[in-house]
Design a protein around this motif. Sequence first.
Motif, short mmCIF file in Angstrom:
data_model
loop_
_atom_site.label_atom_id
_atom_site.label_comp_id
_atom_site.label_asym_id
_atom_site.label_seq_id
_atom_site.Cartn_x
_atom_site.Cartn_y
_atom_site.Cartn_z
N THR A 139 0.83 -1.22 0.00
CA THR A 139 0.00 0.00 0.00
C THR A 139 0.86 1.26 0.00
N VAL A 140 1.95 1.24 0.77
CA VAL A 140 2.85 2.41 0.79
C VAL A 140 3.48 2.62 -0.57
N ASN A 141 3.95 1.54 -1.18
CA ASN A 141 4.58 1.64 -2.50
C ASN A 141 3.58 2.12 -3.55
N ALA A 142 2.34 1.68 -3.44
CA ALA A 142 1.32 2.09 -4.41
C ALA A 142 1.07 3.59 -4.33
N VAL A 143 0.89 4.09 -3.12
CA VAL A 143 0.65 5.53 -2.95
C VAL A 143 1.83 6.33 -3.48
N GLU A 144 3.04 5.88 -3.19
CA GLU A 144 4.23 6.60 -3.66
C GLU A 144 4.33 6.58 -5.18
N ALA A 145 4.11 5.41 -5.78
CA ALA A 145 4.22 5.29 -7.24
C ALA A 145 3.15 6.09 -7.95
N LEU A 146 1.94 6.05 -7.43
CA LEU A 146 0.84 6.79 -8.07
C LEU A 146 1.03 8.30 -7.93
N THR A 147 1.47 8.73 -6.77
CA THR A 147 1.70 10.16 -6.56
C THR A 147 2.85 10.66 -7.43
N ALA A 148 3.93 9.87 -7.52
CA ALA A 148 5.10 10.28 -8.29
C ALA A 148 4.80 10.40 -9.78
N THR A 149 3.81 9.66 -10.27
CA THR A 149 3.47 9.70 -11.70
C THR A 149 2.25 10.57 -11.98
#
Length: 263
Positions: A139-149
Amino acid sequence: MSQNFSDRYGFKPVEPEITIREDAPDDLRFAIAQIAVNAGMGPSRIRDVVCTVLFVAPDRNNWSEYPNIWDEVRGLLEDCEWFKVYDIAERLHRSLHYQQADQFRDELNRFFREKGIGWELKDDEGIVFRGSAPFTATTVNAVEALTATGRTNAATEIREALRDISRRPKPDRTGAIQHSIAALESVARDIANEPGLTLGRLVPRLALPRPLDEAVEKLWGFASDRARHIREGQQLGDDEAELVVSVACAVSIFLVHRTQQVR
């Protein structure tokens, strides 16, 4: 010497499985007060917070920090309802500043992990749902990846899923599933450039490798059946909600990373 032996040498116990959520065992009731003391709060200040949360008057006959007020604090924590213990922990954390607040957060989270308690204290959100280690990482990685893109809508949906699964005394498991699927659907729409299609119709357009495409279709079907079209008497467990949220996050990360590689 400011660090414990285990901290200095990097020794950590194996984290047990999460077995506690809707409870506050005796160890936790004691630990919250002790962690507050470790962070620099005296018994009187802790009592002020505890009494404020519980709406009880402090005992005027108790005036010495130890043992009187300390024992009063311990008694109040031991006798209150389980969810009030977590309310008290949040209020104690908000009463501290800077390094003291960080110390309280870190020690409480370590206690949660070592005792198999499925909660986590965060600075801006208070105490929130803590799933298994893979769930948290995904979940943490998903939020980071989605926000970064720049996929902020999808990232918001994941955060809403986590808020729903964290709700107490009754978690909104169906809401968590709906939000996680909405995040995946948002990513799929963006990648396929089809803003009007549902996830079920988008799967064939995503060029997912087999049998991942079939798995995503079945995930969509499960979410539609169990979360969108709720039947009387049908109950979802934390494990089911955690599984759907984890898979939706993992597939979202996969789609985002694959798109970046193609570009």
